[in-house]
Design a protein around this motif. Structure first.
Motif, mmCIF file in Angstrom:
data_model
loop_
_atom_site.group_PDB
_atom_site.id
_atom_site.type_symbol
_atom_site.label_atom_id
_atom_site.label_comp_id
_atom_site.label_asym_id
_atom_site.label_seq_id
_atom_site.Cartn_x
_atom_site.Cartn_y
_atom_site.Cartn_z
ATOM 1 N N ARG A 135 16.565 -12.013 41.604
ATOM 2 C CA ARG A 135 17.975 -12.150 41.673
ATOM 3 C C ARG A 135 18.324 -10.473 42.109
ATOM 4 O O ARG A 135 19.344 -10.268 42.752
ATOM 5 C CB ARG A 135 18.603 -12.325 40.335
ATOM 6 C CG ARG A 135 19.900 -12.274 40.443
ATOM 7 C CD ARG A 135 20.574 -12.282 38.912
ATOM 8 N NE ARG A 135 20.011 -13.870 38.102
ATOM 9 C CZ ARG A 135 20.046 -14.090 36.945
ATOM 10 N NH1 ARG A 135 20.848 -13.022 36.013
ATOM 11 N NH2 ARG A 135 19.676 -15.087 36.376
ATOM 12 N N ARG A 145 17.995 -9.999 45.677
ATOM 13 C CA ARG A 145 19.086 -10.740 46.469
ATOM 14 C C ARG A 145 20.261 -9.804 46.578
ATOM 15 O O ARG A 145 21.036 -9.814 47.295
ATOM 16 C CB ARG A 145 19.266 -12.170 45.886
ATOM 17 C CG ARG A 145 18.227 -12.964 46.506
ATOM 18 C CD ARG A 145 18.439 -14.581 46.260
ATOM 19 N NE ARG A 145 19.017 -14.823 44.734
ATOM 20 C CZ ARG A 145 18.345 -15.263 43.972
ATOM 21 N NH1 ARG A 145 16.822 -15.311 43.871
ATOM 22 N NH2 ARG A 145 18.819 -15.242 42.672
ATOM 23 N N GLU A 146 20.777 -9.369 45.440
ATOM 24 C CA GLU A 146 22.043 -8.605 45.126
ATOM 25 C C GLU A 146 21.950 -7.320 45.690
ATOM 26 O O GLU A 146 23.028 -6.911 46.106
ATOM 27 C CB GLU A 146 22.358 -8.614 43.855
ATOM 28 C CG GLU A 146 22.418 -9.891 42.922
ATOM 29 C CD GLU A 146 22.849 -9.724 41.388
ATOM 30 O OE1 GLU A 146 22.512 -8.489 41.085
ATOM 31 O OE2 GLU A 146 23.287 -10.781 40.633
ATOM 32 N N ASN A 147 20.708 -7.086 45.856
ATOM 33 C CA ASN A 147 20.685 -5.310 46.324
ATOM 34 C C ASN A 147 19.941 -5.319 47.752
ATOM 35 O O ASN A 147 19.645 -4.199 48.197
ATOM 36 C CB ASN A 147 20.067 -4.452 45.480
ATOM 37 C CG ASN A 147 20.876 -4.330 44.074
ATOM 38 O OD1 ASN A 147 21.721 -3.623 44.056
ATOM 39 N ND2 ASN A 147 20.465 -5.081 43.095
#
Length: 570
Positions: free
Chosen positions: A416, A419-421
């Protein structure tokens, strides 16, 4: 002077009547306080009878109750009764004990009419006098205790005596009026007790049936649920139980330490139920004051208080037909518990400032990390509300009880973060070994915090054990354990309970380990006693012990494992 002399007896009589009225009001008030606050009104009737004796001189009080008002007794001419309470005891006694004349009790049970006898001996004989009676000039009062107002069914008889030298009609009328009011208070308390008992019995039956259904299907459906990660036996047992209870409308209480994912499991219950197409509404009860909590749950009408510029629907209305999740249910005040109980029991409420009664169909899921049983025993949590919400208790296991799920959870959190960074970080094998060594008192939430922190500070694309905060003396959990005491716990467990703190023995300066220059560095072959002494001096924080021993945190970890030394947490 003649006029004043003529008026003095009249004023004296008025003052005497006013005093009697005040005493009567005091008796009713004191009796109401005793009965309305009692979970078992029968056990408090001795106190009420003593109030009658102390304030009004109505002595030798007794209460007779039917042995079982719901059971039929075809072989008996009348329903049997017992003496349930007297001014001296609340132990059950047979009718023959003499507390109430049997002829008087039979008459009131049969007719349902209050009876006053100005001379008990003349009407019923000397046997009708109460035990230890002083004198034989006594009046008797017997009033019916009904199932409910205006009901023909008489559940009991309230009887008292008064010693009279010169019977006064006004005195007898006032006594009868007070006794009738107390009988009414007692019958209301009895009715409420019976309703609570029936409701509790029904809830317990529903709980037993739901638990049986959950046990019957345990192990048959352990397919993972979206959002819930883990395949350990502990988590599979919880998933199987959730699948079974989700099909019912029984209230569920999710129990577990802080950070075990109670809201996630509450959403899973909603998603697996027939209400999945209806709203899922959540509220953290600990985050709001009692006034705001009432407004959030029940809503308010326009103008009901300053700032109420428009009508607002509460969470119960918004969740109608769906599921309402009340987190931290153990934190609500005792006063608000009574308001919440009514909604959960009757399914109806009024908005703040409104008069219209609203009805809703809501499935209740609650959660807490408190020991509710202990709170009930201490009087901090209502027992009737506890039985209402704790129909299906589900215990969520802490992360330390399912260590096999740690790699999957950690990888999920890292994916996660990537994906976010827009990153592509990965774990080294020794990083997982370090995670396994942690007890994670903050549970899944702490693991997520740990992964996010190390990912944000990672020096390269591969996260190694040396990148972990615990290897750099920056572990937040170690600090929380250090702050934990007997009276407080910053880590929200199921119950703070008793915290066992290790006994730290200060080492003499001559033998205390040190990492001063000139001393050789210690290795994993360090002696067991020396290692334990260093750990105790460092408060069982491995990074601090490593500095004292002149070792690396990894060497300390290997040495502890080699000597089979359990890590003490405090």
């Amino acid at each position: 002077m003649q006029i004043a002399t003529a008026d003095r007896p009249r004023k004296s009589r008025k003052q005497g009547a006013a005093g009697a009225e005040r005493i009567s009001l005091d008796v009713v008030y004191e009796s109401a306080k005793i009965l309305t606050g009692a979970t078992d009104p029968i056990s408090q009737m001795a106190s009420v009878l003593n109030v009658l004796s102390s304030f009004m001189g109505l002595r030798h009080g007794a209460v007779a109750l039917l042995a079982d008002p719901d059971a039929a007794h075809p072989s008996a001419k009348s329903n049997p009764y017992v003496i349930a309470a007297t001014s001296l005891t609340t132990e059950l006694q047979p009718p023959s004990c003499g507390a109430i004349p049997e002829a008087v009790a039979a008459l009131v049970f049969r007719t349902g009419v209050a009876m006053v006898s100005q001379d008990v001996v003349a009407e019923f004989g000397a046997d009708a006098l109460p035990p230890n009676a002083r004198g034989d000039k006594m009046a008797l009062f017997a009033v019916p205790i009904r199932e409910q107002a205006k009901s023909p069914l008489v559940l009991g008889v309230l009887c008292v005596y008064r010693t009279l030298e010169e019977p006064s009609t006004s005195t007898l009328d006032n006594d009868l009026r007070v006794l009738t009011m107390i009988a009414s208070l007692f019958e209301q308390s009895l009715r409420f007790r019976r309703l609570v008992a029936r409701d509790r019995s029904r809830i317990m039956n529903e709980a037993r049936n739901a638990v049986k259904a959950a046990q019957a299907g345990a192990g048959s459906q352990t397919t993972p649920i979206d959002g819930i990660i883990g395949d350990s036996p502990e988590i599979e047992t919880v998933i199987a139980r959730i699948r079974k209870v989700a099909k019912t409308s029984a209230p569920v209480l999710l129990r577990g330490e802080s950070g075990t994912g109670k809201e996630l499991f509450a959403r899973a219950i909603h998603a697996l139920s027939e209400r999945k197409d209806k709203p899922f509404v959540k509220l953290n009860c600990a985050a709001l004051s009692e006034t705001l909590l009432e407004t959030e749950l029940f809503g308010h009408e326009k103008g009901s208080f300053t700032g109420a510029m428009a009508q607002k629907k509460g969470r119960f209305e918004l969740a109608d037909g769906g599921t309402l999740f009340l987190d931290e249910i153990g934190e609500i005040s005792h006063e608000f518990q009574a308001k919440l109980l009514r909604v959960l029991q009757e399914g109806e409420f009024e908005r703040v400032g409104g008069t219209k009664t609203l009805r809703v169909d809501v499935r209740i899921v609650t959660a807490t990390n408190r020991d509710l049983e202990d709170a009930v025993a201490k009087g901090d949590f209502r027992a009737d509300l506890y039985f209402r919400i704790c129909v299906i208790p589900i215990m969520l296991p802490p992360l330390r009880d399912r260590p096999g799920d740690i790699p999957k959870l950690a990888q999920n959190f890292l994916d996660r973060f990537n994906r976010e960074n827009n990153l592509s970080l990965s774990f080294a094998d020794d990083a997982f070994e370090t995670l396994f060594a942690c007890k994670f008192p903050g549970n899944v939430r702490e693991l997520e915090n740990c992964v996010s922190r190390v990912a944000a500070l990672a020096a390269g694309p591969v996260i190694a054990a040396s990148d972990m905060a615990c290897q750099q003396d920056a572990c937040l959990s170690a600090e929380l354990w250090r702050l934990q005491s007997v009276d407080s716990s910053p880590i929200g467990g199921l119950s703070a309970g008793r915290v066992v703190r290790p006994i730290v023995n200060q080492m003499p300066p001559a033998t205390a380990p040190s990492n001063c220059p000139g001393q050789p560095r210690k290795t994993a072959n360090t002696e067991r006693d020396e290692l334990i002494a260093a750990m105790e001096q460092a408060g069982w924080v491995q990074a601090k012990a490593a500095r004292l021993m002149g070792m690396t945190p990894r060497q300390i970890g290997y040495a502890l494992k080699k000597h089979n030394i359990d890590i003490r947490k405090f």
